[in-house]
Design an enzyme around this catalytic site. Structure first.
Site, short mmCIF file in Angstrom:
data_model
loop_
_atom_site.label_atom_id
_atom_site.label_comp_id
_atom_site.label_asym_id
_atom_site.label_seq_id
_atom_site.Cartn_x
_atom_site.Cartn_y
_atom_site.Cartn_z
N ASP A 22 0.89 -1.16 0.00
CA ASP A 22 0.00 0.00 0.00
C ASP A 22 0.93 1.22 0.00
O ASP A 22 1.52 1.55 1.02
CB ASP A 22 -0.87 -0.05 1.26
CG ASP A 22 -1.64 1.25 1.53
OD1 ASP A 22 -1.67 2.12 0.64
OD2 ASP A 22 -2.20 1.37 2.63
N LYS A 56 2.89 11.17 -3.51
CA LYS A 56 1.86 10.46 -4.28
C LYS A 56 0.97 11.44 -5.05
O LYS A 56 0.47 11.12 -6.13
CB LYS A 56 1.03 9.63 -3.31
CG LYS A 56 0.01 8.73 -3.97
CD LYS A 56 -0.57 7.82 -2.93
CE LYS A 56 -1.70 6.97 -3.49
NZ LYS A 56 -2.24 6.08 -2.47
N GLU A 63 -7.12 0.45 -4.43
CA GLU A 63 -7.10 0.34 -2.96
C GLU A 63 -8.41 -0.25 -2.41
O GLU A 63 -8.37 -1.14 -1.56
CB GLU A 63 -6.81 1.71 -2.34
CG GLU A 63 -5.36 2.13 -2.55
CD GLU A 63 -5.13 3.62 -2.41
OE1 GLU A 63 -6.06 4.34 -2.00
OE2 GLU A 63 -4.00 4.07 -2.72
N ASP A 107 -12.71 5.26 2.92
CA ASP A 107 -11.27 5.37 3.20
C ASP A 107 -10.89 6.81 3.51
O ASP A 107 -10.81 7.65 2.62
CB ASP A 107 -10.50 4.84 1.98
CG ASP A 107 -8.98 4.88 2.16
OD1 ASP A 107 -8.51 5.46 3.17
OD2 ASP A 107 -8.28 4.34 1.31
#
Ligand code: AMP
Length: 596
Positions: free
Chosen positions: A8, A69, A146, A168
């Site tokens: 992850d 990211k 994800e 999330d």
């Protein structure tokens, strides 16, 4: 045999995991599975990846790179020291560190990985992620979404159609996805989110809140000093995390500033309710995304089989409360929300390698644990209210505290009756223990009482009750609280409890009242101030009347029921007039019955 690492690669944190002999193993370094996604150089120019880099981020921003990211797939470079790097290269440094940790732990080379990306990543961003993996010396056997990974952690072998909603909420981003799984085929039906919303915003709001108050008092803006701001930010994050399990937290920073040659200290207590007020608007924004993703997937909330929580910030109680209310079903938090995406990536890796994955074993509480409390709901007092403290499906060990307060002036003791079950009425749940805290200070109603539950992996529940003002404390340990519930026949238990409550003499119940849940706050919101006294008296009367019902003759009981019912309705929207009428007759009857 091929080992495929599941990774992850997160905005704030990264985690790696692997399936060995059918079981998921987290990759850890010094006992820690989470590697902050931060890269930096120390003063001597040495490369830092992870916590060390994160710790210097505020003080040495020119030597630290966070949240890379967000730049994946963008044709730009970032500078670190005197070098320029592409986002892929910085990500590769994080991935390489995870690979090294895995090789150290497993004692063998690791060359393959499944890496996860947000569902909204486009092809360019996915390609950049693949490239980062390759730069780190990993063959990226698959890039998966994800939410798909999180779903695989919970449902690796769904045979029938399953629809999951994955919520999330991380440090810097929020996503919600609706995922459909059937016989190994996983599909993301809809996905929404906000790439600029997460726990960091909660920290910032709390920081502003505390810094504003400090500025008002001392005329010093702590945000202007890099060091003060960095210390305050870290304390705010700690307080925020504490508020997920505690009803209040204290931010304490010595020598935070200086005024007229004197050092200034910051000590600020934050109540959970106060914090929740700050963040509620942000959470509401996430709920709009939940609605949108359901509507895109053409589904209604009840058609969702499982709601899964992912990301550290999903541990925030207000998030869970509002989401549960919106979706009208329990949320799944069994798997650590920080680790489930990496674990799911490892499951995907095992499936690709043709390795069977056993069920994921996590210890959870099968039932909600809480205490008996006196509640105020829909215009009536209810002394059989169940106030949950540790909710079902929580991972073990579980730690949680809630604040209660005394119901009457001069109340000297509280009874803490611990129950297990899902009903809002304790009489429908199972009692697992009871004890009394005596010797409370002689003060008005509203004396704050902290109740802390600690449930360990062996099912041993430690209950601590503390008078907040004095620190007076008592503990009860209930061995095997969970087993008790599983073994017993619930119906038998239910009638036993019902019977126990009906036969209990009214005087015994009055002598030490159970504690009142969030009392004045709720009552005052509804009752006009000038009526508060009349309303309080009406409730006393109502309680007294309700207690007389079991012992009354059938005729009197019917009359009591009718009059208490009328009073309950009046109390929902009381006026001076209606209160007077509704209490007068009931008062007469109660006097008559008490005299008899
Ligand atoms: P993630 O990006 O998923 O690793 O999430 C990191 C975010 O979760 C950070 O903002 C943390 O402060 C936050 N976080 C971690 N633990 C908790 C907790 N127990 N309660 C609230 N927020 C938390």
């Amino acid at each position: 045999m091929d080992i495929i690492l599941g990774i992850d690669l997160g905005t704030t944190n990264s985690v790696a995991s692997v399936v060995i002999n059918g079981e998921i193993q987290l990759i850890k370094k010094n006992g820690e599975a989470i590697l902050p996604s931060v890269v930096g150089l120390d003063e001597a120019g040495n490369l830092l990846v992870g916590r060390a880099a994160r710790n210097q981020a505020v003080l040495a921003p020119e030597r630290t790179i966070k949240s890379i990211k967000r730049k994946m797939g963008v044709a730009a470079t970032v500078s670190l020291g005197d070098q320029e790097y592409t986002p892929q290269e910085i990500s590769a440094m994080i991935l390489r560190r995870l690979k090294e940790h895995a090789e150290e732990q497993l004692g063998q080379p690791v060359s393959k990985a499944v890496i996860t990306v947000p569902a909204f990543f486009n092809e360019i961003q996915r390609e950049a992620t693949r490239e980062a993996g390759e730069l780190a010396g990993l063959e990226v056997v698959r890039i998966i979404n994800e939410p798909t990974a999180a779903s695989l952690t919970y449902e690796a072998k769904a045979e029938h159609l399953e629809r999951l909603l994955v919520y999330d909420l991380g440090g810097g981003t929020f996503d919600v996805s609706v995922v459909q799984m059937e016989q190994g085929i996983v599909e993301v039906l809809a996905s929404h989110g906000d790439t600029k919303l997460g726990g960091d915003d909660f920290d910032d709001l709390l920081l502003d809140h505390v810094a504003d108050a400090f500025q008002k008092k001392h005329d010093i803006d702590l945000r202007l000093s890099l060091i003060a701001k960095s210390r305050l930010l870290r304390s705010c994050e700690d307080a925020k995390i504490a508020l997920s399990t505690e009803p209040f937290a204290t931010i304490e920073l010595e020598f935070i500033a200086e005024k007229d040659g004197h050092p200034l200290h910051l000590v600020r207590e934050i109540e959970r309710a106060e914090y929740e007020e700050l963040i509620e608007a942000l959470i509401s924004k996430t709920l709009v995304c939940v609605d949108e993703s359901l509507s895109d997937a053409k589904l209604q909330a009840p058609q969702i089989d499982k709601v899964i929580l992912v990301g550290g910030s999903s541990r925030t109680p207000l998030v869970q409360r509002l989401l549960e209310e919106r979706l009208q079903q329990p949320l799944h938090t069994e798997v650590d929300p920080d680790l489930s995406v990496a674990m799911g990536a490892a499951v995907q890796g095992a499936l690709i390698a043709g390795v069977d994955v056993g069920p994921i074993l996590v210890d959870i509480t099968p039932h909600t644990l809480g205490i008996q409390a006196l509640g105020y709901h829909d215009g009536l007092y209810n002394e059989f209210m169940f106030a949950p403290i540790i909710s079902r499906l929580s991972a073990l060990p579980a730690n949680k505290s809630e604040m209660f307060s005394t119901a009457s002036d001069g109340q000297k003791a509280v009874i803490i009756a611990v129950y297990q079950g899902e009903n809002s009425d304790i009489r429908r749940n199972e009692k697992v223990g009871e004890f009394k805290l005596e010797g409370l200070a002689d003060v008005e109603a509203g004396n704050e009482i902290l109740v802390r539950f600690h449930l360990n992996q062996d099912g041993i529940l430690k209950v601590t009750v503390m008078e907040r003002a004095t620190g007076l404390e008592k503990q009860l340990t209930i061995d095997n609280a969970m087993e008790k519930f599983r073994q017993k026949n619930r119906d038998a238990a239910r009638s036993r409890i019902d019977a126990a409550f009906n036969v209990e003499p009214a005087s015994a119940q009055i002598s030490t009242k159970p504690i009142l849940v969030k009392p004045t706050k709720l009552a005052k919101g509804i009752v006009p101030a000038e009526l508060q006294r009349d309303v309080d008296e009406a409730y006393e009367l109502l309680l007294t009347a309700q207690k007389l019902i079991p012992e009354a003759t059938p005729e009197d009981a019917a009359e009591l029921l009718s009059l208490t019912g009328r009073l309950e309705k009046v109390l929902a929207v009381p006026t001076a007039e209606t209160l007077k009428t509704a209490t007068a007759e009931l008062e007469d009857l109660v006097f008559y019955l008490q005299d008899a």
